[in-house]
Motif scaffolding. Sequence first.
Motif, short mmCIF file in Angstrom:
data_model
loop_
_atom_site.label_atom_id
_atom_site.label_comp_id
_atom_site.label_asym_id
_atom_site.label_seq_id
_atom_site.Cartn_x
_atom_site.Cartn_y
_atom_site.Cartn_z
N SER A 92 -0.36 0.05 3.16
CA SER A 92 -0.07 -1.26 3.78
C SER A 92 -1.06 -1.60 4.88
O SER A 92 -0.71 -2.29 5.84
N GLY A 93 -2.29 -1.13 4.74
CA GLY A 93 -3.29 -1.35 5.77
C GLY A 93 -3.87 -2.75 5.78
O GLY A 93 -3.86 -3.47 4.78
N LEU A 94 -4.39 -3.13 6.93
CA LEU A 94 -5.05 -4.43 7.10
C LEU A 94 -6.26 -4.52 6.20
O LEU A 94 -7.03 -3.56 6.06
N GLN A 95 -6.47 -5.69 5.58
CA GLN A 95 -7.60 -5.92 4.69
C GLN A 95 -8.47 -7.06 5.22
O GLN A 95 -8.09 -7.76 6.15
N LYS A 96 -9.64 -7.22 4.60
CA LYS A 96 -10.51 -8.32 5.00
C LYS A 96 -9.81 -9.66 4.80
O LYS A 96 -9.94 -10.58 5.60
N LYS A 97 -9.10 -9.78 3.69
CA LYS A 97 -8.27 -10.96 3.46
C LYS A 97 -7.03 -10.85 4.33
O LYS A 97 -6.22 -9.94 4.14
N LYS A 98 -6.86 -11.74 5.28
CA LYS A 98 -5.74 -11.68 6.20
C LYS A 98 -4.75 -12.81 5.89
O LYS A 98 -4.94 -13.95 6.29
N ASP A 99 -3.72 -12.46 5.15
CA ASP A 99 -2.69 -13.42 4.74
C ASP A 99 -1.33 -12.79 4.99
O ASP A 99 -0.60 -12.42 4.07
N VAL A 100 -0.99 -12.66 6.26
CA VAL A 100 0.19 -11.91 6.66
C VAL A 100 1.49 -12.51 6.11
O VAL A 100 2.47 -11.79 5.89
N MET A 101 1.51 -13.80 5.85
CA MET A 101 2.72 -14.42 5.33
C MET A 101 3.05 -13.94 3.92
O MET A 101 4.21 -13.94 3.51
N ASN A 102 2.04 -13.51 3.19
CA ASN A 102 2.23 -13.05 1.82
C ASN A 102 2.01 -11.54 1.69
O ASN A 102 1.79 -11.03 0.59
N ALA A 103 2.09 -10.83 2.81
CA ALA A 103 1.86 -9.38 2.81
C ALA A 103 3.19 -8.64 2.92
O ALA A 103 4.13 -9.10 3.57
N SER A 104 3.25 -7.47 2.30
CA SER A 104 4.48 -6.68 2.26
C SER A 104 4.20 -5.20 2.51
O SER A 104 3.13 -4.69 2.17
N SER A 105 5.18 -4.52 3.07
CA SER A 105 5.11 -3.07 3.30
C SER A 105 5.67 -2.29 2.11
O SER A 105 5.91 -1.08 2.22
N TYR A 106 5.85 -2.93 0.99
CA TYR A 106 6.47 -2.31 -0.19
C TYR A 106 5.80 -0.99 -0.56
O TYR A 106 6.46 0.00 -0.86
N GLY A 107 4.46 -0.96 -0.51
CA GLY A 107 3.73 0.25 -0.90
C GLY A 107 4.04 1.45 -0.03
O GLY A 107 4.05 2.59 -0.52
N THR A 108 4.29 1.21 1.25
CA THR A 108 4.67 2.33 2.12
C THR A 108 6.00 2.91 1.69
O THR A 108 6.20 4.13 1.70
N GLY A 109 6.92 2.05 1.29
CA GLY A 109 8.19 2.54 0.75
C GLY A 109 7.99 3.36 -0.51
O GLY A 109 8.67 4.38 -0.73
N GLU A 110 7.05 2.94 -1.34
CA GLU A 110 6.75 3.70 -2.56
C GLU A 110 6.20 5.08 -2.22
O GLU A 110 6.52 6.08 -2.88
N LEU A 111 5.35 5.16 -1.19
CA LEU A 111 4.82 6.45 -0.76
C LEU A 111 5.94 7.36 -0.26
O LEU A 111 5.98 8.56 -0.57
N ILE A 112 6.84 6.80 0.53
CA ILE A 112 7.97 7.58 1.05
C ILE A 112 8.84 8.08 -0.10
O ILE A 112 9.26 9.25 -0.13
N LYS A 113 9.07 7.21 -1.07
CA LYS A 113 9.90 7.59 -2.22
C LYS A 113 9.21 8.67 -3.05
O LYS A 113 9.86 9.61 -3.54
N ALA A 114 7.89 8.58 -3.20
CA ALA A 114 7.14 9.60 -3.94
C ALA A 114 7.28 10.95 -3.26
O ALA A 114 7.47 11.98 -3.92
N ALA A 115 7.19 10.96 -1.93
CA ALA A 115 7.34 12.20 -1.17
C ALA A 115 8.76 12.74 -1.32
O ALA A 115 8.96 13.96 -1.49
N TYR A 116 9.74 11.86 -1.27
CA TYR A 116 11.14 12.27 -1.45
C TYR A 116 11.35 12.91 -2.82
O TYR A 116 12.03 13.93 -2.96
N ASN A 117 10.74 12.31 -3.85
CA ASN A 117 10.87 12.84 -5.21
C ASN A 117 10.20 14.20 -5.37
O ASN A 117 10.47 14.93 -6.32
N LYS A 118 9.30 14.53 -4.43
CA LYS A 118 8.65 15.85 -4.43
C LYS A 118 9.43 16.86 -3.58
O LYS A 118 8.98 17.97 -3.36
N GLY A 119 10.58 16.44 -3.09
CA GLY A 119 11.44 17.35 -2.33
C GLY A 119 11.32 17.25 -0.83
O GLY A 119 11.85 18.11 -0.10
N CYS A 120 10.66 16.21 -0.34
CA CYS A 120 10.47 16.05 1.11
C CYS A 120 11.53 15.10 1.67
O CYS A 120 11.57 13.92 1.30
N SER A 121 12.33 15.60 2.57
CA SER A 121 13.35 14.76 3.22
C SER A 121 12.97 14.43 4.66
O SER A 121 13.55 13.52 5.26
#
Length: 354
Positions: A92-121
């Motif tokens: 969810s890092g800042l990019q050259k294209k700055k359109d914060v109204m259409n930006a989401s942290s969804y990918g960070t949640g996916e990373l957290i879920k991936a870690a959880y699925n690997k046994g990390c709580s």
Amino acid sequence: MKILIAPDSFKGTLSAAEVCSCIEKGLRQAEKSSEIISLPLSDGGEGFAEILSSYCNAEILYTYCSDIYGRRKKCSYFTFGKTAVIECAQASGLQKKKDVMNASSYGTGELIKAAYNKGCSNIILGLGGSGCCDGGAGALTALGAVFRNIYGEIFDFPTGKDLENIYGAGFAKCVKELDFTFACDVTNLYYGKNGAAYVFAPQKGANANDVEILDRGLKMLGAFLPKDISRLAGAGAAGGLCGGLYGVYGGKIKSGFDIIAESCNLEEKIKQADLVITGEGKTDSQTLMGKLPFKISELCKKHGTKCVLISGVIEKGINLCSKQISLADNIISQEEAIKNAAEILTDKSKYILQ
């Protein structure tokens, strides 16, 4: 002489490890006999996860997740035991294209879920460098939360502009049993004049009208969270990602610097050193508000250890250490210092001991 090199990254130019390497190379050219220890550091921003994981002997793992605009990308995270170290800037890092109204942290949640699925709580989440201001709605959605508009329609990929249209939320299907430690070095609130939208969104492309919309949205979203975060210091970090996750899971908010300092026994190393060298890309008035070189200098003062600052640019009037060296000076422009940072840093490091 025992020398400790303990810098932050030179943001956008050199990693903290590269800064250490350049300084050590310059020192070796000038003086051969000193004992030199390199200790790359971070205060929760760029490079936080990689640096912390290096001190914990963590394993690096990769997965595909969404960036702030929903495009798939390969991201990394680190695990040791049941703990995962994740940087929100990975997905969810800042990019050259700055359109914060259409930006989401969804990918960070996916990373957290991936870690959880690997046994990390246990999740240690670095909150620097985000490009969104969605209050964590995206990350929570990826973790199983459901947000609906006034018509009952579900937001599949909630972004900043969607927040003020949230009229219903459900958290029953969220991934359970996550224990968060938020690496956060700001104290901003979730919403309001000192909140995520007003303070950080303009840096991510928001105009004055956007800021008002985002702030209203954060207040709306905050009302649906199970825990009251309205007065939580740090909730506004990473566009409110900290507050959103805390509002569902709770957790601990700690200085990113303190987390890493504890993991590498930094204070004891400073106590044992004869000289500490620290630095960052730009040292200015914000540094004095608690950024990494300031904290290093304070620890040096505590233990009577000499401290030298070497940074890309040092703002006039900053007197952090007894000796301060700037890559940019009357001869070298800031542009040249950025372009040839490694070469100039190595060369100027020869003069640290003079």
